[in-house]
Design a protein around this motif. Structure first.
Motif, PDB file in Angstrom:
ATOM      1  N   UNK A 270      38.373  -9.987  69.847  1.00 42.35           N
ATOM      2  CA  UNK A 270      38.757 -10.539  68.481  1.00 42.35           C
ATOM      3  C   UNK A 270      37.518  -9.941  67.488  1.00 42.35           C
ATOM      4  N   UNK A 271      36.155 -10.216  68.047  1.00 44.63           N
ATOM      5  CA  UNK A 271      35.248  -9.660  67.294  1.00 44.63           C
ATOM      6  C   UNK A 271      35.165  -7.932  67.019  1.00 44.63           C
ATOM      7  N   UNK A 272      35.673  -7.412  67.561  1.00 43.63           N
ATOM      8  CA  UNK A 272      35.888  -5.983  67.112  1.00 43.63           C
ATOM      9  C   UNK A 272      37.019  -5.497  66.708  1.00 43.63           C
ATOM     10  N   UNK A 273      38.226  -6.166  67.191  1.00 42.90           N
ATOM     11  CA  UNK A 273      39.407  -5.554  66.695  1.00 42.90           C
ATOM     12  C   UNK A 273      39.959  -6.306  65.491  1.00 42.90           C
ATOM     13  N   UNK A 274      39.384  -7.386  65.196  1.00 42.54           N
ATOM     14  CA  UNK A 274      40.037  -8.423  64.301  1.00 42.54           C
ATOM     15  C   UNK A 274      41.180  -9.191  64.640  1.00 42.54           C
ATOM     16  N   UNK A 275      41.655 -10.237  64.126  1.00 40.14           N
ATOM     17  CA  UNK A 275      42.807 -11.056  64.535  1.00 40.14           C
ATOM     18  C   UNK A 275      42.842 -12.446  63.938  1.00 40.14           C
TER      19      UNK A 275
END
Length: 553
Positions: A71-76
């Motif tokens: 989540x912290x890298x890809x967003x979401x």
């Protein structure tokens, strides 16, 4: 003598080649990801030209596993939901009424008339016509109690029964409430996980927090509202007896009944018995299909208990209508023409292909046992994730280059061999992460950076031992051989202790901590492999070709 058997050489290079091949798709991340999504869509029935083109963008004979981005890298999307566990009490007691009625009905001469009374959400009230025989009635109802199915409730029953005037009052026991709460949370977790998995999201985090809260984090999803739409749709399917039809939305359905609107015909309402014959919880499968007129529909199939109840009801009520109810709306209310055995059927309605597919997905996932209140929701944009990725890349690159320079300056040619092994080591880490479908987060990147620093420790130990052996006037071949032999125990001991720490972090931790533990643990395994086998094989191959009389480390 300094030598490595041929079969060992073949095995070492084969493992290296396989690991690097598995890591290769990450170099073409967007392309491979589109390929994987298209293949999944085609397997799900969406065999369109766009999906076929996307699937053909990556050769099918090559690996297509990717390291999932967290989540912290890809967003979401991030949600914190509170489960309204009290809702289950009312549903449980409501479904208990037919059992009470059927138990007291044969004893009507003793207990008199039997009427369901308006009740609070956490109790069931049944009025009998002969309150002077209340004790006999209470004993009959108490006979319906079952042992609580939990360790903490051992020896307790699921209901308590008492008399108040002419009313029999049934409530759930405290032990059963605790067991029900735990089952509700477990069921909610499982259903949320199945719903999110059904729509193809990658590596979601779904965890219970505290007594009645659930943390949900899903990378790659557009917004928190989109996630809420996936989770919040109840898709609660029931089959209920029809009492009557009406056009009056304010008609009083009577105690034990409910008034529900028709999904297809505006202004039409059905009076139904509240207690369902069968519920969606007894569904084994649901798949999108088309009816005999070519319209989208959904095939369903019950489990053995549901099939038996459904078959018995249709056999006993031929000529009577029954309603198929989805989320408090009547999809259809066909008349039972014959005994429906086998526990399968079809749901028809005014569906589009997309709606029938989504309905099948939700029915397979099951209905949430209780409503949820969303206490916290956040949408994490991809820009933040990109910043994190770039920062992680910079940190990894700086650490990587610094280690390469240090090893080259400190150990010369042997340092170059260690650097080659280090590059192979990073590739093997990503190959393993891709194979197991692990999720890479910011702490996971930190684990890789730490691995880069630790990866050369084993080589440093070996090279220092070789230096010491050279000082004893041993030949270069013997010095290299003894250097590896005598450094092995120190290498194994140091890495085993760190690996144990990684295992403890993985078992005891959650979320980002586990991501760090995974990359650290895998990094230790690949580091030991490259240091003991790959670097040594490179040195042996060089030594066999050059046959130096002296070496400098």
């Amino acid at each position: 003598m300094l030598q490595v058997e041929t079969w060992k050489r073949v095995l070492i290079w084969a493992l290296v080649a396989v690991g690097l091949l598995l890591a290769m798709p990450n170099l073409f991340y967007d392309r491979v990801e589109r390929h994987n999504d298209a293949v999944s869509a085609i397997e799900g029935g969406a065999d369109t030209s766009e999906n076929r083109d996307a699937a053909g963008a990556w050769p099918s004979y090559l690996p297509s596993g990717l390291v999932n981005l967290g989540l912290d890298l890809r967003g979401g999307a991030h949600l914190l939901a509170e489960v309204q566990v009290e809702d289950v009490y009312a549903a449980r007691l409501e479904s208990f009424w037919p059992e009470v009625r059927d138990t007291l009905r044969p004893e009507r001469d003793t207990v008199g008339t039997i009427r369901l009374q308006p009740s609070a959400a956490d109790e069931l009230r049944v009025r009998i016509g002969k309150p002077e025989n209340m004790e006999q009635a209470l004993e009959l109802v108490r006979g319906l109690a079952s042992p609580v199915q939990s360790l903490t409730g051992a020896g307790s029953t699921d209901i308590t029964v008492r008399g108040e005037g002419s009313d029999i009052v049934v409530t759930l026991s405290e032990a059963e409430r605790e067991a029900t709460d735990d089952r509700t949370m477990r069921q909610s977790l499982e259903i949320i996980r199945r719903r999110i998995d059904e729509v193809g999201t990658r590596e979601p985090t779904i965890q219970r927090q505290g007594f009645d809260r659930i943390l949900i984090q899903v990378p790659g999803i557009g917004s928190a509202q989109e996630l809420k739409d996936i989770i919040g749709t109840t898709a609660q399917l029931t089959f209920q007896p029809v009492v009557s039809r009406t056009s009056d939305p304010d008609e009083n359905p009577g105690i034990g009944n409910e008034l529900l609107p028709s999904m297809d015909q505006e202004g039409l309402y059905y009076v139904l018995e509240q207690a369902p014959v069968v519920t969606g919880e007894e569904l084994n499968d649901a798949q999108p299909t088309f009816d005999q007129n070519g319209r989208p529909a959904v095939n369903f199939r019950f489990n053995p208990s549901g099939a038996r109840a459904f078959g018995d009801y249709t056999a006993e009520n031929i000529g009577s209508p029954f309603a198929i109810v989805l989320d408090n709306e009547v999809i259809s209310a066909p008349v039972i023409q014959s005994h429906i055995a086998g526990g399968s059927g079809i749901i028809t309605g005014d569906f589009s292909v997309e709606e029938s597919t989504q309905l099948a997905v939700l029915l397979r996932a099951g209905a949430l046992p209780a409503q949820m209140t969303f206490l916290e929701e956040r949408t994490i944009g991809p820009e933040l994730g990109q910043d994190s990725i770039e920062a992680g890349q910079i940190a990894t690159a700086v650490a990587f280059i610094a280690v390469l320079v240090f090893m080259g300056l400190s150990y010369g040619l042997f340092g170059l061999f260690a650097n080659i092994a280090l590059i192979i080591n990073i590739g093997l880490i990503f190959g393993l992460l891709s194979t197991i479908g692990a999720t890479l987060t910011l702490p996971g990147i930190a684990g890789i950076v730490l691995t880069v620093g630790m990866a050369v420790d084993a080589n440093v130990l070996v090279f220092e031992r070789i230096r010491e052996e050279l000082k004893t006037s041993r030949g270069p071949a013997r010095a290299i051989e003894l250097g590896y032999e005598r450094a092995l125990s120190a290498i194994v001991d140091a890495n085993i202790t760190t690996f144990i720490t990684a295992v403890i972090l993985f078992v005891m931790g959650s979320g980002p901590v586990r991501g760090f533990a995974v990359t650290l643990g895998l990094g230790i395994l690949t580091s030991v492999f490259t240091a003991i086998y790959v670097t040594r094989l490179l040195i042996v191959m060089w030594f066999e070709r050059r046959r130096p009389k002296t070496i400098e480390v």
